[in-house]
Design a protein around this motif. Structure first.
Motif, PDB file in Angstrom:
ATOM      1  N   THR A 279      28.048  -4.678 -62.116  1.00  0.00           N
ATOM      2  CA  THR A 279      27.074  -3.610 -62.607  1.00  0.00           C
ATOM      3  C   THR A 279      26.778  -3.962 -64.184  1.00  0.00           C
ATOM      4  O   THR A 279      25.651  -3.556 -64.852  1.00  0.00           O
ATOM      5  CB  THR A 279      27.397  -2.218 -62.458  1.00  0.00           C
ATOM      6  N   ALA A 280      27.517  -4.912 -64.760  1.00  0.00           N
ATOM      7  CA  ALA A 280      27.195  -5.312 -66.281  1.00  0.00           C
ATOM      8  C   ALA A 280      25.967  -6.004 -66.268  1.00  0.00           C
ATOM      9  O   ALA A 280      25.112  -5.981 -67.276  1.00  0.00           O
ATOM     10  CB  ALA A 280      28.516  -6.357 -66.886  1.00  0.00           C
ATOM     11  N   LEU A 281      25.411  -6.516 -65.248  1.00  0.00           N
ATOM     12  CA  LEU A 281      24.127  -7.287 -65.135  1.00  0.00           C
ATOM     13  C   LEU A 281      23.130  -6.275 -65.196  1.00  0.00           C
ATOM     14  O   LEU A 281      22.150  -6.723 -65.821  1.00  0.00           O
ATOM     15  CB  LEU A 281      23.824  -8.259 -64.105  1.00  0.00           C
ATOM     16  N   LEU A 282      23.364  -5.021 -64.890  1.00  0.00           N
ATOM     17  CA  LEU A 282      22.403  -3.929 -64.766  1.00  0.00           C
ATOM     18  C   LEU A 282      22.316  -3.579 -66.377  1.00  0.00           C
ATOM     19  O   LEU A 282      21.100  -3.263 -66.880  1.00  0.00           O
ATOM     20  CB  LEU A 282      22.684  -2.808 -64.146  1.00  0.00           C
ATOM     21  N   TYR A 283      23.428  -3.213 -67.068  1.00  0.00           N
ATOM     22  CA  TYR A 283      23.337  -2.796 -68.461  1.00  0.00           C
ATOM     23  C   TYR A 283      22.712  -3.855 -69.398  1.00  0.00           C
ATOM     24  O   TYR A 283      22.140  -3.729 -70.238  1.00  0.00           O
ATOM     25  CB  TYR A 283      24.789  -2.633 -68.877  1.00  0.00           C
ATOM     26  N   LEU A 284      22.981  -5.201 -69.020  1.00  0.00           N
ATOM     27  CA  LEU A 284      22.245  -6.391 -69.686  1.00  0.00           C
ATOM     28  C   LEU A 284      20.738  -6.122 -69.695  1.00  0.00           C
ATOM     29  O   LEU A 284      20.032  -6.371 -70.523  1.00  0.00           O
ATOM     30  CB  LEU A 284      22.468  -7.602 -69.314  1.00  0.00           C
TER      31      LEU A 284
END
Length: 294
Positions: A279-284
């Motif tokens: 999900t970190a790739l969504l926050y990026l």
């Protein structure tokens, strides 16, 4: 120039006002933190001449904090194409190592896999060598490995589901095997998948893989082909992976992400996630917690 710092916590490290304030104190002309997910992710806008130099200083300051951070130019960050590696990225295992475990030779094959992923040996001959050692393995063993040993990386379904819900195309492109990419791709929700094909005879592996072997170049070609078919600009694309054969597509993408990656990949990627889940790739990309589905 305007930049955005994204700070991302994880299951072991929560973000709070104190940490955000500490980061802000290291930035020139920072705006107030914009919380994408309370206690988990925030953006801080700032202005500077060299954003990457700022990022390097932040990494040094927060070394050991188990917090992911990334500096990007401000503006449109949401991507319209995701190209993802499978092994040790979308799933937590290396499929070929788990197949080797069925024959009692996991350590032997895993050692070759590790060297290939670190870029110490060429991918294609390393794959041929490992597949040859699997000769005779029954198809039923592949089914067993998928059913009992393969575990999805947390956040993968949310990443793909959210991006697709917002109009993006998601491709699973692996140097592994179609037997697994077809199953993983369908389970996680990818639009398309691509990998190498294992050869069978009488229900057993022949020890060979169909030519041409899909490695680093094939991943770059897949990204470029999809980008052109979808008529996207380079900055509209994201690639994520962990090993040396992912380097090309990571460098080709508008945002290349090293996910819990080998040093050779982490050193060159635009962004790196060392502690968080997918999900970190969504926050990026600036997605907020309430935007996330799947």
């Amino acid at each position: 120039m305007k930049y955005t710092l994204t700070l991302i916590g994880n299951s072991a490290t929560s973000l709070g006002d104190e940490l955000a304030a500490a980061a802000s104190g290291l930035l020139p002309s920072p705006a107030a933190p914009d919380w994408l997910a309370p206690g988990l992710a925030c953006d801080i806008a700032f202005e500077a001449e060299d954003g990457k130099a700022i990022e390097a200083g932040l990494r040094k300051h927060f070394e050991g904090a188990r917090v992911d951070l990334s500096v990007q130019t401000s503006g449109k960050r949401r991507k319209k194409l995701l190209v993802a590696d499978m092994d040790s990225t979308i799933i937590q295992q290396e499929c070929i190592d788990e197949l080797a475990a069925e024959l009692g030779i996991k350590e032997r094959i895993a050692a070759i896999t590790e060297r290939a992923m670190r870029g110490e040996i060429a991918f294609e001959p390393a794959l041929k060598e490992r597949v040859a050692l699997l000769k005779g393995l029954e198809l039923a063993s592949l089914e067993k490995v998928y059913r009992e040993r393969i575990v999805e990386t947390p956040g993968g379904r949310a990443l793909v589901g959210t991006m697709r819900a917002n109009g993006a195309t998601c491709a699973l492109v692996s140097g592994g095997f179609t037997f697994f990419t077809e199953r993983v791709g369908n389970a996680v929700g990818f639009n398309v998948n691509q990998a190498n094909t294992l050869l069978f005879a009488d229900g057993r592996l022949t020890g060979e893989v169909a030519e041409p072997i899909l490695g680093r170049s094939a991943k770059i070609e897949a990204l470029v082909k999809l980008r052109e078919e979808l008529k996207l600009a380079p900055h509209d694309t994201m690639a994520v992976g962990d090993g040396a054969n992912d380097l090309g597509m990571i460098e080709e993408a508008g945002l290349g992400v090293a996910f819990h990656a080998k040093p050779v990949v982490a050193e060159v990627a635009d962004a790196r996630i060392d502690h968080g889940d997918l999900t970190a790739l969504l926050y990026l990309q600036g997605y907020r917690q309430q935007d996330i589905t799947g």
